[in-house]
Design an enzyme around this catalytic site. Structure first.
Site, PDB file in Angstrom:
ATOM      1  N   ARG A   1       0.846  -1.186   0.000  1.00  0.00           N
ATOM      2  CA  ARG A   1       0.000   0.000   0.000  1.00  0.00           C
ATOM      3  C   ARG A   1       0.879   1.233   0.000  1.00  0.00           C
ATOM      4  NH1 ARG A   1      -3.741  -2.272  -1.450  1.00  0.00           N
ATOM      5  NH2 ARG A   1      -5.846  -2.414  -0.593  1.00  0.00           N
TER       6      ARG A   1
ATOM      7  N   GLU B   1      -2.065   7.957  -4.055  1.00  0.00           N
ATOM      8  CA  GLU B   1      -2.415   7.538  -5.421  1.00  0.00           C
ATOM      9  C   GLU B   1      -3.897   7.838  -5.711  1.00  0.00           C
ATOM     10  OE1 GLU B   1      -1.391   3.306  -4.870  1.00  0.00           O
ATOM     11  OE2 GLU B   1      -3.506   2.844  -5.188  1.00  0.00           O
TER      12      GLU B   1
ATOM     13  N   HIS C   1      -1.031   0.333  -9.573  1.00  0.00           N
ATOM     14  CA  HIS C   1      -1.789  -0.533  -8.649  1.00  0.00           C
ATOM     15  C   HIS C   1      -2.488  -1.674  -9.402  1.00  0.00           C
ATOM     16  CE1 HIS C   1      -3.879  -0.491  -4.450  1.00  0.00           C
ATOM     17  NE2 HIS C   1      -3.805  -1.729  -4.934  1.00  0.00           N
ATOM     18  N   ILE C   2      -1.666  -2.489 -10.058  1.00  0.00           N
ATOM     19  CA  ILE C   2      -2.228  -3.567 -10.892  1.00  0.00           C
ATOM     20  C   ILE C   2      -1.736  -4.950 -10.479  1.00  0.00           C
ATOM     21  CG2 ILE C   2      -2.655  -2.135 -12.935  1.00  0.00           C
ATOM     22  CD1 ILE C   2       0.015  -3.232 -14.111  1.00  0.00           C
TER      23      ILE C   2
HETATM   24  C1  DGY Z   1      -6.008  -5.461  -2.698  1.00  0.00           C
HETATM   25  O1  DGY Z   1      -6.780  -6.401  -2.892  1.00  0.00           O
HETATM   26  O2  DGY Z   1      -5.847  -4.966  -1.576  1.00  0.00           O
HETATM   27  C2  DGY Z   1      -5.296  -4.940  -3.888  1.00  0.00           C
HETATM   28  O3  DGY Z   1      -4.311  -4.029  -3.537  1.00  0.00           O
HETATM   29  C3  DGY Z   1      -6.273  -4.300  -4.835  1.00  0.00           C
HETATM   30  O4  DGY Z   1      -6.729  -3.130  -4.238  1.00  0.00           O
END
Ligand code: DGY
Length: 329
Positions: free
Chosen positions: A235, A264, A282-283
């Site tokens: 994160r 972000e 964030h992929i």
């Molecule tokens: C999660 O599942 O926490 C991933 O980072 C997608 O947001």
């Protein structure tokens, strides 16, 4: 029929599933600002979110709301104290994304260590005139030391892949994992400081909480080897992005791979100016199969939590199960 809000665009067939049980208000546009979210939630019994901030003021604006199902394993967008105080259930989507996210952690780590993005940009810019013995020298993964901070399910999936690369695995976590898991992964528990000093490749896979804010800042970066890489698939906010940009600029560490950012979708402009960082939006969980599994699990949680479907009353992934059955406050 109970009313729900699906706060984000998701797979239309998942919406069709939800329509079998609910009157669905589906936001197919941009992320809803707080005021619009509150307005749309005012008459809803449940919601499906994906990272939308849900705090006490949002819950107060939605007096009927009993459950918010997050399409993510991380739920730092939920103020869980407010959920508990209001007796609103939160749910998330663990496990289904472990392997895809671990794969992606490796992709970023390898791209950072072997300077793949940096050299590709150089090639596209037409700068490749000749082969050179010292062009884009990187660091090896094979036989090196992997340091995993956060040894939950995704951390373990990531560490398991290190076997094939003959890597030593060291890890740090809030608490040690069970001895049989350590043995299976051939992973050794060390302090955060020892991990940062010893690891050739550091990967962050811990949840974001007040305590994990800036787990990696200037002081921690100073402990790392100049040849080391840092990868964040956890994160934004776990890394002090400004301090990292500076450490990359001065080559205090060799390279970084980042899928998540403080604030972000904004990205610290200093990170955009350093070449030795691979940046992705964030992929980490973004494969077709995994995102479908996450969306369907989020729907399962919502359907069951609102007392419908084959698991009525028994959602698979409650975060605060204690509030179930209690009157909404
Ligand atoms: C999660 O599942 O926490 C991933 O980072 C997608 O947001």
């Amino acid at each position: 029929m109970q009313k729900i809000l699906v706060a984000r665009p998701i797979f239309p067939d998942v919406i069709d599933r939800l329509k079998q049980y609910f009157d669905v208000d589906w936001n197919q546009g941009d992320v809803l600002p707080a005021d619009a979210l509150k307005q749309r939630l005012a008459d809803k019994d449940g919601a499906l979110s994906a990272g939308d901030p849900i705090d006490g003021s949002v819950l107060a604006a939605a007096p009927r709301l009993r459950v918010v199902s997050n399409m993510a394993v991380g739920y730092n967008n939920f103020d869980m104290a407010a959920f508990n105080a209001s007796n609103v259930l939160g749910t998330n989507t663990p496990d289904v994304l472990n392997e895809s996210t671990a794969d992606f952690g490796w992709a970023l780590m390898m791209a950072a260590a072997r300077r793949i993005a940096e050299s590709e940009h150089w090639l596209r810019a037409g700068k490749w005139g000749k082969w050179s013995y010292d062009g884009f020298l990187g660091g090896d993964l094979y036989g090196s030391t992997l340091g995993v901070i956060g040894m939950g399910r995704i951390g373990q999936a990531l560490a398991r892949r290190a076997r094939g690369f003959n890597m030593q695995v060291i890890y740090h976590n809030r608490s040690r994992v069970a001895p049989e898991i350590e043995a299976d992964l051939n992973a050794h528990y060390v302090s955060k400081e020892e991990l940062l000093r010893r690891a050739d490749h550091v990967v962050l896979v811990l949840p974001y909480t007040k305590d994990s804010h800036h787990t990696i800042g200037a002081a921690e970066l100073a402990l790392m080897k100049p040849s080391a890489t840092l990868t964040n698939i956890a994160r934004g906010g776990i890394v002090d992005d400004a301090a990292l940009a500076e450490a990359l600029r001065t080559k205090q560490i060799a390279a970084a791979g980042l899928d998540v950012f403080e604030g972000e979708p904004s990205v610290n402009p200093a990170l955009l100016t350093v070449p030795n960082v691979v940046l992705t939006p964030h992929i980490a969980s973004a494969t077709e199969a995994t995102r479908r599994a996450m969306a369907n699990l989020a729907a399962d949680n919502l359907i069951a939590a609102l007392g419908e479907g084959p698991r009525a009353g028994n959602p698979p992934n409650p975060i605060n199960a204690d509030v179930m059955g209690r009157a909404r406050q």
